[in-house]
Design a protein around this motif. Sequence first.
Motif, PDB file in Angstrom:
ATOM      1  N   ASP A   1       0.833  -1.204   0.000  1.00 52.43           N
ATOM      2  CA  ASP A   1       0.000   0.000   0.000  1.00 52.43           C
ATOM      3  C   ASP A   1       0.868   1.254   0.000  1.00 52.43           C
ATOM      4  N   ALA A   2       1.968   1.217   0.753  1.00 45.56           N
ATOM      5  CA  ALA A   2       2.872   2.374   0.809  1.00 45.56           C
ATOM      6  C   ALA A   2       3.525   2.631  -0.545  1.00 45.56           C
ATOM      7  N   ILE A   3       4.001   1.570  -1.202  1.00 44.98           N
ATOM      8  CA  ILE A   3       4.616   1.740  -2.521  1.00 44.98           C
ATOM      9  C   ILE A   3       3.576   2.249  -3.519  1.00 44.98           C
ATOM     10  N   ASP A   4       2.383   1.698  -3.448  1.00 40.36           N
ATOM     11  CA  ASP A   4       1.297   2.104  -4.334  1.00 40.36           C
ATOM     12  C   ASP A   4       1.000   3.596  -4.202  1.00 40.36           C
ATOM     13  N   LYS A   5       0.916   4.070  -2.966  1.00 42.81           N
ATOM     14  CA  LYS A   5       0.621   5.489  -2.743  1.00 42.81           C
ATOM     15  C   LYS A   5       1.721   6.387  -3.297  1.00 42.81           C
ATOM     16  N   ALA A   6       2.975   5.966  -3.133  1.00 47.17           N
ATOM     17  CA  ALA A   6       4.097   6.786  -3.605  1.00 47.17           C
ATOM     18  C   ALA A   6       4.206   6.764  -5.120  1.00 47.17           C
ATOM     19  N   LEU A   7       4.058   5.589  -5.718  1.00 47.48           N
ATOM     20  CA  LEU A   7       4.298   5.451  -7.147  1.00 47.48           C
ATOM     21  C   LEU A   7       3.093   5.864  -7.989  1.00 47.48           C
ATOM     22  N   LEU A   8       1.914   5.478  -7.561  1.00 49.89           N
ATOM     23  CA  LEU A   8       0.722   5.690  -8.385  1.00 49.89           C
ATOM     24  C   LEU A   8      -0.095   6.911  -7.987  1.00 49.89           C
ATOM     25  N   HIS A   9       0.124   7.405  -6.761  1.00 50.21           N
ATOM     26  CA  HIS A   9      -0.706   8.507  -6.284  1.00 50.21           C
ATOM     27  C   HIS A   9       0.096   9.715  -5.805  1.00 50.21           C
ATOM     28  N   GLY A  10       1.414   9.687  -5.988  1.00 47.30           N
ATOM     29  CA  GLY A  10       2.237  10.852  -5.680  1.00 47.30           C
ATOM     30  C   GLY A  10       2.340  11.185  -4.213  1.00 47.30           C
ATOM     31  N   ALA A  11       2.144  10.205  -3.328  1.00 46.54           N
ATOM     32  CA  ALA A  11       2.219  10.477  -1.892  1.00 46.54           C
ATOM     33  C   ALA A  11       3.653  10.781  -1.474  1.00 46.54           C
ATOM     34  N   SER A  12       3.788  11.661  -0.471  1.00 49.98           N
ATOM     35  CA  SER A  12       5.089  12.037   0.058  1.00 49.98           C
ATOM     36  C   SER A  12       5.008  12.137   1.575  1.00 49.98           C
TER      37      SER A  12
END
Length: 280
Positions: free
Chosen positions: A204-215
């Motif tokens: 979920d963490a990788i998904d948020k960073a890669l696909l949703h631009g989370a920082s």
Amino acid sequence: MTQITEETFEQTLRSFIQAEQIDLRGVSFIDPYGMLGLLEIGELCMLEDVRKTIILPQTGDVCAYLDRMGFFNFARRYFSLEPSNSDASGKYQRSADSDVLLEITPIQKSDDIHFIVGKVRDRAQAILATHLHYDDHAINGFIVALSEVCQNIIEHSENKGFVGIQKYRFQNLNKNIVKIAVMDVGIGFRKSLSSRFKLRGDLDAIDKALLHGASRYEDEGRGHGLAAVRRFVNQWNGKLSIRSGTARLSIIPPWARGKEQERGLIAFPGSQINIMLPEV
């Protein structure tokens, strides 16, 4: 084990992370991802005050390639090498027509990224234009993507990392490809993002960073670096995979193998990023 690559990384961890010796005698092929994986195992061991021994490959060509990529410069910090009298001392330097786009290079501070980008830009025309047929626009995109993926280590890992880049002939595709490996054994995506997001796990963490631009940062405009990398990789029909903790998330084009989502992998700290870009 005869190959050390992303595809054999889980086997590499199982075999070597607990073993007293890392036996590479039977290895006939290793790519930048495999080299950095070994170095990060060494980094993890050093943090635990453990020094392992690497038994070097019996194949001279593999040792020569490790030397040319600068592997031994860093391996000696973490490991004892056997045979100790092996000729792994910088004899095989990069030649002008080498396919090495970037030898193994540490990433600790922003100045390192400027050095990396400058070095790759100097070689990009010869390798990316000649072998991958990238135009100036594509090469600039490549440089930006490389800079972003390296910057990710400085901003999120709380540790140093490594990068290495090599051009290969990919027989299954009958085309040239460039492989980019970037790794660290820092805090990883989940811990980096957990202060701002409720996460279900590493994937979920990788998904948020890669696909949703989370920082991890609240500043407007932060967190889009990996998204830019993803767009560039998609544009050029490449493969991108990010492993962190116990999960891996991948973007896989039709010509490449692998699973898009993997959970329950062997726990390993930090992040391990692999990018493969094919000839156009």
